[in-house]
Design a protein around this motif. Sequence first.
Motif, PDB file in Angstrom:
ATOM      1  N   LEU A 192      -7.594   3.439   1.552  1.00  0.00           N
ATOM      2  CA  LEU A 192      -6.630   2.404   1.937  1.00  0.00           C
ATOM      3  C   LEU A 192      -7.272   1.017   1.875  1.00  0.00           C
ATOM      4  CD1 LEU A 192      -3.724   2.921   2.819  1.00  0.00           C
ATOM      5  CD2 LEU A 192      -4.466   2.694   5.186  1.00  0.00           C
ATOM      6  N   ALA A 193      -8.466   0.897   2.479  1.00  0.00           N
ATOM      7  CA  ALA A 193      -9.148  -0.395   2.520  1.00  0.00           C
ATOM      8  C   ALA A 193      -9.526  -0.842   1.112  1.00  0.00           C
ATOM      9  CB  ALA A 193     -10.395  -0.304   3.394  1.00  0.00           C
ATOM     10  N   ALA A 194      -9.961   0.102   0.283  1.00  0.00           N
ATOM     11  CA  ALA A 194     -10.362  -0.244  -1.078  1.00  0.00           C
ATOM     12  C   ALA A 194      -9.158  -0.712  -1.889  1.00  0.00           C
ATOM     13  CB  ALA A 194     -11.020   0.956  -1.760  1.00  0.00           C
ATOM     14  N   ARG A 195      -8.026  -0.018  -1.716  1.00  0.00           N
ATOM     15  CA  ARG A 195      -6.818  -0.431  -2.425  1.00  0.00           C
ATOM     16  C   ARG A 195      -6.338  -1.790  -1.914  1.00  0.00           C
ATOM     17  NH1 ARG A 195      -2.765   3.601  -1.013  1.00  0.00           N
ATOM     18  NH2 ARG A 195      -1.408   2.638  -2.532  1.00  0.00           N
ATOM     19  N   ALA A 196      -6.445  -1.998  -0.603  1.00  0.00           N
ATOM     20  CA  ALA A 196      -5.991  -3.255  -0.030  1.00  0.00           C
ATOM     21  C   ALA A 196      -6.781  -4.440  -0.591  1.00  0.00           C
ATOM     22  CB  ALA A 196      -6.109  -3.226   1.494  1.00  0.00           C
ATOM     23  N   LEU A 197      -8.063  -4.205  -0.928  1.00  0.00           N
ATOM     24  CA  LEU A 197      -8.875  -5.280  -1.505  1.00  0.00           C
ATOM     25  C   LEU A 197      -8.458  -5.587  -2.943  1.00  0.00           C
ATOM     26  CD1 LEU A 197     -12.620  -4.771  -0.547  1.00  0.00           C
ATOM     27  CD2 LEU A 197     -11.158  -6.705  -0.029  1.00  0.00           C
ATOM     28  N   GLY A 198      -7.693  -4.694  -3.538  1.00  0.00           N
ATOM     29  CA  GLY A 198      -7.252  -4.906  -4.912  1.00  0.00           C
ATOM     30  C   GLY A 198      -8.087  -4.165  -5.938  1.00  0.00           C
ATOM     31  N   LEU A 199      -8.931  -3.239  -5.502  1.00  0.00           N
ATOM     32  CA  LEU A 199      -9.716  -2.449  -6.448  1.00  0.00           C
ATOM     33  C   LEU A 199      -8.800  -1.558  -7.288  1.00  0.00           C
ATOM     34  CD1 LEU A 199     -12.187  -3.353  -4.709  1.00  0.00           C
ATOM     35  CD2 LEU A 199     -13.092  -1.073  -5.000  1.00  0.00           C
TER      36      LEU A 199
ATOM     37  N   ASN B  82     -12.383   0.382   8.882  1.00  0.00           N
ATOM     38  CA  ASN B  82     -12.479   0.911   7.521  1.00  0.00           C
ATOM     39  C   ASN B  82     -13.493   0.170   6.658  1.00  0.00           C
ATOM     40  OD1 ASN B  82     -10.460   2.502   8.462  1.00  0.00           O
ATOM     41  ND2 ASN B  82      -8.876   1.792   7.063  1.00  0.00           N
TER      42      ASN B  82
ATOM     43  N   MET C  77      -5.963  -7.520   4.310  1.00  0.00           N
ATOM     44  CA  MET C  77      -5.524  -6.541   5.310  1.00  0.00           C
ATOM     45  C   MET C  77      -6.702  -6.173   6.207  1.00  0.00           C
ATOM     46  SD  MET C  77      -2.720  -4.201   5.647  1.00  0.00           S
ATOM     47  CE  MET C  77      -2.504  -2.902   6.841  1.00  0.00           C
TER      48      MET C  77
ATOM     49  N   LEU D 205       0.826  -1.207   0.000  1.00  0.00           N
ATOM     50  CA  LEU D 205       0.000   0.000   0.000  1.00  0.00           C
ATOM     51  C   LEU D 205       0.857   1.251   0.000  1.00  0.00           C
ATOM     52  CD1 LEU D 205      -2.754  -1.104   2.520  1.00  0.00           C
ATOM     53  CD2 LEU D 205      -3.046  -0.678   0.086  1.00  0.00           C
TER      54      LEU D 205
ATOM     55  N   GLY E   2      -8.813   6.184   5.448  1.00  0.00           N
ATOM     56  CA  GLY E   2      -8.872   4.725   5.601  1.00  0.00           C
ATOM     57  C   GLY E   2      -9.741   4.047   4.550  1.00  0.00           C
ATOM     58  N   GLN E   3     -10.696   4.778   3.982  1.00  0.00           N
ATOM     59  CA  GLN E   3     -11.574   4.210   2.961  1.00  0.00           C
ATOM     60  C   GLN E   3     -10.784   3.871   1.703  1.00  0.00           C
ATOM     61  OE1 GLN E   3     -15.037   3.616   3.129  1.00  0.00           O
ATOM     62  NE2 GLN E   3     -14.477   3.751   5.277  1.00  0.00           N
TER      63      GLN E   3
ATOM     64  N   VAL F 145     -13.376  -7.189  -8.014  1.00  0.00           N
ATOM     65  CA  VAL F 145     -11.984  -7.561  -8.227  1.00  0.00           C
ATOM     66  C   VAL F 145     -11.879  -8.980  -8.789  1.00  0.00           C
ATOM     67  CG1 VAL F 145      -9.724  -7.852  -7.144  1.00  0.00           C
ATOM     68  CG2 VAL F 145     -11.239  -6.029  -6.369  1.00  0.00           C
TER      69      VAL F 145
ATOM     70  N   ARG G 197     -14.474  -9.740   4.931  1.00  0.00           N
ATOM     71  CA  ARG G 197     -14.256  -9.043   3.668  1.00  0.00           C
ATOM     72  C   ARG G 197     -12.887  -9.400   3.070  1.00  0.00           C
ATOM     73  NH1 ARG G 197     -14.028  -2.483   3.698  1.00  0.00           N
ATOM     74  NH2 ARG G 197     -12.238  -2.871   5.031  1.00  0.00           N
TER      75      ARG G 197
ATOM     76  N   PHE H   8     -16.868   0.024   4.445  1.00  0.00           N
ATOM     77  CA  PHE H   8     -17.460   1.043   3.586  1.00  0.00           C
ATOM     78  C   PHE H   8     -18.849   1.392   4.122  1.00  0.00           C
ATOM     79  CE2 PHE H   8     -14.786  -1.604   0.594  1.00  0.00           C
ATOM     80  CZ  PHE H   8     -13.669  -0.803   0.746  1.00  0.00           C
TER      81      PHE H   8
ATOM     82  N   PHE I 111      -7.712  -3.515   9.390  1.00  0.00           N
ATOM     83  CA  PHE I 111      -7.220  -2.256   9.943  1.00  0.00           C
ATOM     84  C   PHE I 111      -7.691  -2.022  11.375  1.00  0.00           C
ATOM     85  CE2 PHE I 111      -7.559  -1.909   5.386  1.00  0.00           C
ATOM     86  CZ  PHE I 111      -6.367  -1.320   5.014  1.00  0.00           C
TER      87      PHE I 111
ATOM     88  N   ALA J  65      -2.199  -3.188  -7.947  1.00  0.00           N
ATOM     89  CA  ALA J  65      -3.590  -3.540  -7.679  1.00  0.00           C
ATOM     90  C   ALA J  65      -3.818  -5.030  -7.887  1.00  0.00           C
ATOM     91  CB  ALA J  65      -4.523  -2.716  -8.556  1.00  0.00           C
TER      92      ALA J  65
ATOM     93  N   ARG K 147      -2.132  -6.942  -4.898  1.00  0.00           N
ATOM     94  CA  ARG K 147      -2.710  -6.687  -3.583  1.00  0.00           C
ATOM     95  C   ARG K 147      -3.817  -7.662  -3.230  1.00  0.00           C
ATOM     96  NH1 ARG K 147      -3.226  -1.148  -4.901  1.00  0.00           N
ATOM     97  NH2 ARG K 147      -1.314  -0.114  -4.321  1.00  0.00           N
ATOM     98  N   ARG K 148      -4.530  -8.140  -4.262  1.00  0.00           N
ATOM     99  CA  ARG K 148      -5.648  -9.034  -3.968  1.00  0.00           C
ATOM    100  C   ARG K 148      -5.189 -10.325  -3.313  1.00  0.00           C
ATOM    101  NH1 ARG K 148      -7.639 -10.198 -10.064  1.00  0.00           N
ATOM    102  NH2 ARG K 148      -7.276  -7.982 -10.249  1.00  0.00           N
TER     103      ARG K 148
END
Lengths: 264, 244
Positions: free
Chosen positions: B127-134, A111, A105, A80, B124-125, A129, A173, A113, A107, A97, A100-101
Amino acid sequence: MTQQPPVGHLLDEALLGEPVASTAGGADEFVLEAVGLHKRYGHNEVLRGVTFGVQRGDVKAVLGPSGSGKSTMLRCLALLEPVESGELVPLPERVLARERREIGMVFQRFNLFPHLTALGNVMIGLTEVRDRDRKEARTIAQSMLARVGLAERERFFPSELSGGQQQRVAIARALVMNPKVMLFDEPTSALDPELVGEVLAVMEELAREGMTMVVVTHEVGFAKRVADRVIMMDAGSIIEDAPPDEFFGNPRQERTRKFLEAVD
Amino acid sequence: MEFDTSIFFEALTSPAYLEGVQITIALTVVAMVFGLILGLVVALLRGSANRVLRGIAWTYIWIFRALPSLLLLFLVWDGLPQLVPALKGDWFSAFIAASVALSINEGAYAAEIIRGGLLSVDEGQRLAARALGLSPTKVFSKVIAPQMIRVTIPPLSNDFVSMLKLTSLASVISLQELLARSHSAVSTTFKFAEYYAAAAVYYLVLVSVFMVVQAQIERRFVWMSQGSSGLSRVQRVRQFATIR
């Protein structure tokens, strides 16, 4: 201790596909490896040459005072944040990207949505994804929510869930993506004390099932019970890396000794 | 008191007024749509890592927030064709000129509102979205945008109402919108109160209809499982006002 939710079998092959996380594959295989990571924010050198490897099935707990670079290390491992030098070479965003999948992670501040329900939060990675169709994603997400004890809460939005419930959704998630490794950044630090147990219960089950995990935490009890190795970070470096008995029973560094006294 | 209600009602239902209202609505919608698109682009440029792009965005906001809308209308309608001869053709109508001027104007305001909306989304939003691989596009469209839209609805609705009224300025560049229609009726009959009151009624109705639309949109952005049905209107508004 308050009543804990029933935790189901989390790494179900039938549900998630090939078990990339478990020890079933070759042992000694590095899932994540970082050599000599350096990272600075302005003049502040946060990581000063961190070398860190995680093999399949490892559960590593990372301890250390705040500001020691634990969270930064985790974010670098999660791809990240770019690093200045070391083996985790900064890659263009688009390539990252895709990588990362493979890394889950979790937090400190969950975090989740806020505009999506618990179910929507677990589904989004699958639909956006992993390109699963909505129906399939829904089935997988529902099953995973049930396994972290939240079947009844799938229609609730994050603002309507307790901290412990939110963190369990966050774990679900990350898990539905079938990651090779799960990184936890102080997953229980933002929780009220009575809610810590339910999150730790899910993490312990995950460790028992062979998930590769790196957990930055202040929960000494968890580190003792679950970790294979405990790591102490201070001022941007790893100063101690030992099995829990040794780490807690007979720490080599004075700094570790002092930190453990302060935490107890 | 001298108020001829028959003239008033006649004005209300006259084809001239109805046409004027249509032009008012069309101009408002066109100016808002292009203004929002401009505003989004400028807001994103302001957050860009590139200094030049940031500078362009800053300059745009600086200039077009400073200029009065009326001056901008004159500049586009009278000034621009002098500089760009291609605009001297008949196709460059008062409607097009007004759309351009008001869109540019709205873009500067919307950019700041949207920038505020982007800043309100917790780091953090992303960050979390990127961490999921979006992918970066999906991080924005699936995670950031919905949260940004939620906080920008009230201020942008305000802009919409302002725009509805700002369109009346276009009467000075001969656009036959609602106010221009009442002007011309007044100039031949001298029945000021009747014709202007009829125009006032139309503006009131238009804004009222929009308020209902706004409430409907806001309702879709209340993130509660019980829907908003279980809540009173006051609670709903309160919940909406609580910015995470």
